[in-house]
Design an enzyme around this catalytic site. Structure first.
Site: not given
Ligand code: IVH
Length: 670
Positions: A38-39, A41, A86-87, A116, A139, A227, A292, A316, A410, A428, A433
């Site tokens: 509120e303060e 805003d 990219s990496l 990271e 990118r 980064y 890195k 990953k 089906c 099917c 369908c």
């Protein structure tokens, strides 16, 4: 008004801006608010009021400028001063150990590494000139992106101005993302409004950054971690990446708090493992870690390939695993009539997301796993991929488990089913369908295809059930009256959907091709076809041979595409759509790049996926073909080249190796 009161207002405006910026930092960067909403805003309202009174005092970096401006028609292109690379991806501890060792050998000394979290969002570049936010871009293909400044300005953790003493030009790179909580909330709203859902927080962030109305982006609650540095003028004398990140913090940017510096391999590997657990507790998706080299002067020594720097690599995370009970199996009928078993599971939290359903791919897979209803099963989830059942915990069997039966008709229309040539897929036999029609329309309207706002699964069901839409072309003869006859449709909802349909009349050719659902042609192939042919007419004229020549299309896709355009049903739908105002935008062919008019053929093993090499050629205006002819300008030979290099010799076509190719495409690209 007296000068005195004007000066006073001006001072108050300045004070309020500083005050709001300070609180923005406490709230959005330090995660430590000092005043109530509120303060806050109240301060904001006071500033907006004074700026309304003195519009001439509004500056581009005022916090009031973050709420978004007028909608725009499109994004202009931005050429990156330094490419946004990219990496290199790695997937195991061993890969990381090898990568570190190789670098140490090359550098011939022990060096520190910075580790990271790899944020699963959208990479952006933020450019500041004379301390002011000047340009923000996506990118794109790494060389050219889109100017999305207006949308980026709405993100509170991206400073609009930097403290005094900042360099003349400062470019920082970072990741814009949507928190898991905001993502779930957004999808809940989408589903209430009958809109398509976003598949994952990354898609939601990407979609939000590409909205043409920044006032809408402002509502999406995006966030940003930085980064990496881009261009800095005059060059900085900061020696290490870790110190660079400290410097970014001092300038008011948000840097991830879990970034660490390490000297030894064991410490790095420990941190990677530790973080694979920690990430589940975070409020944003982290799909791996980035490692890195810390010393910036070594970036030059190590250099980069065309796609990725050698001084950094990504690790990953393995898929997250969980256990659940298989409650039942639904059989879904897809767009092409294929019956797919989908598992209903006892709800299980994996990687911070609740999983209730998983794919079982096909009935062969069910037999292979010998999975039965009532079984305890292993489930795996990796990033944005649909979770899958990977095994059965047989020790938990009680004997009351039931076999999953293969459907003989089906489940939707009751027609006979048959098996495909490989004896794996059950299909099917009824081309009419209703499930196929429904899935086809869902696909056509989905985000990756025609992206029709307001035409999510529920709406498609209503439209097909009421027989208002019997083919995709019928979408374009829907009107208010027809829509108001549907349950849950009021004036506003109907008008919004019509607006969404209208906007889709001018989608890009690649989206249109993806939407058509040509067998074997997905998003990627649609993009390749759009850039190669530029218009639908050109593509329709192309012979199967010409199609097969295109890198990454090949014989199978080529004949499928040619067959699709020969079908009278295709011709009918295309004619109807054209009559009804659907006119896909021709693809922008880069004609000016330095490889304009040049055709490349790759042969043998090259140190990057062919697709990426073709993208680089295309980004510079050139074309790639899979066969050598007199029209070929360059044959790029990798290891173990095939007959293409002999043919090139015979035809007198210039042959270059991959290094020469790299030299040819690097540089400023103009
Ligand atoms: S550095 C030249 N650091 O991952 C190196 N990238 O898969 C530039 N990403 O395009 C990237 N977190 O969008 C770097 N801590 C991080 C990152 C990060 C996420 C994204 C980035 C990049 C992609 C590569």
């Amino acid at each position: 008004m007296t000068d005195g009161s004007y000066n006073k207002d001006e001072n108050v405006i300045k004070r309020l801006r500083d005050e709001i910026r300070r609180h923005d930092k406490f709230y959005y960067i330090d995660n430590n608010p000092k005043i109530s909403d509120e303060e806050y805003d109240k301060l904001f309202r006071e500033l907006t009021g004074l700026e309304k009174k003195h519009p001439e005092l509004i500056t581009a970096d005022s916090p009031t400028q973050r709420v978004g401006g007028e909608p725009i028609k499109g994004f202009s292109e931005v050429k990156h001063k330094f490419p946004m690379l990219s990496l290199l991806n790695t997937y195991s501890e061993d890969d990381i150990r090898q990568w570190i060792q190789r670098n140490r050998k090359l550098i011939m000394k022990d060096v520190d590494f910075v580790v990271e979290p790899k944020i699963d969002g959208v990479g952006v570049s933020l450019r500041y000139e004379k301390g002011k936010f000047a340009l923000g871009s996506t990118r794109g293909d790494g060389f050219t992106g889109d100017d999305i400044s207006a949308n980026l300005k709405t993100i509170r953790s991206i400073p609009l101005s930097l403290p005094g003493g900042a360099p003349e030009v400062l470019e920082v790179r970072g990741e814009v993302y949507m928190s898991k909580a905001s993502f779930e909330k957004l999808n809940l709203e989408c589903s209430k409004e009958g809109k398509n859902l976003f598949a994952n927080p990354r898609n939601a962030a990407a979609g939000s950054l590409k909205l043409l109305d920044s006032a809408l982006t402002a509502k999406r609650k995006l966030n940003c971690f930085v980064y990496q540095s881009g261009e800095i003028k005059p060059p900085s004398n900061i020696k290490t990446h870790f110190e660079m990140l400290e410097y970014f913090k001092e300038l008011g940017f948000r840097v991830n708090p879990d970034i660490r510096k390490f000297g030894g391999v064991e410490e790095i590997v420990n941190y990677l493992n530790e973080f694979s657990f920690k990430r589940e507790k975070l409020d944003y998706e982290v799909d791996g870690m980035v490692i890195k080299v810390n010393e910036i002067s070594l970036y030059k020594t190590l250099g980069s390939t065309l796609k990725a720097p050698r001084w950094a690599c990504a690790y990953k995370f393995p898929a997250s695993r969980g256990r659940a009970r298989l409650l039942s199996v639904d059989v879904q009928v897809g767009r092409t009539g294929v019956l797919t078993p989908v598992a209903n599971l006892s709800p299980t939290a994996i990687g911070g997301v609740t999983i209730k359903r998983a794919t079982l791919h096909n009935f062969d897979e069910i037999r292979r796993l010998d999975v039965r209803i009532g079984d305890n099963v292993w489930i795996e989830r990796r990033g944005d991929v649909i979770p899958k059942i990977t095994g059965v915990i047989t020790s938990k069997r009680t004997g009351s488990e039931k076999k999953v039966l293969e459907p003989v008709i089906c489940p939707v229309c009751g027609s006979d089913v048959l098996k495909d040539e490989d004896n794996v897929k059950i299909i099917c036999t009824n081309t009419f369908c209703p499930a196929q029609l429904e899935r086809g329309i869902e696909h056509f309207a989905s985000r990756k295809a025609m992206d029709i706002e307001g035409m999510g699964e529920k709406v498609v069901k209503l439209l097909t059930n009421k027989k208002l839409v019997a083919s995709v072309a019928d979408i374009y003869i829907l009107d208010k009256q027809k829509l108001l006859s549907l349950p849950f449709f009021k004036e506003k909802k109907a008008l919004n959907l019509l607006e969404g349909i209208n906007a889709s009349r001018r989608r890009t050719l690649s989206k249109f091709l993806c939407a058509m659902g040509i067998p074997l042609v997905g998003e990627k192939a649609a993009e390749i076809l759009a850039t190669q042919f530029g218009t639908l007419e050109n593509l329709m004229k192309a012979s199967p041979d010409k199609l097969a020549e295109i890198e990454n299309i090949g014989m199978l896709k080529a004949s499928s595409i040619a067959r699709f355009f020969r079908l009278s049903s295709t011709k009918k739908v295309l004619t109807l759509m054209k009559e009804r105002g659907v006119a896909p935008l021709g693809a922008k062919k880069v004609k000016r790049g330095k490889l304009a008019g040049k055709t490349f053929v790759f042969t043998g093993t090259i140190p990057m996926p062919r697709q990426e090499a073709s993208e680089i050629v295309a980004s510079l205006g050139g074309e790639t073909s899979s066969s050598v002819s007199a029209k070929t300008d360059f044959v790029v030979v990798g290891e173990k080249p095939g007959s293409k290099s002999r043919k090139a010799e015979a035809l007198g076509v210039k042959i270059i190796n991959f290094e020469e190719f790299q030299k040819l495409v690097s540089g400023d690209g103009s």
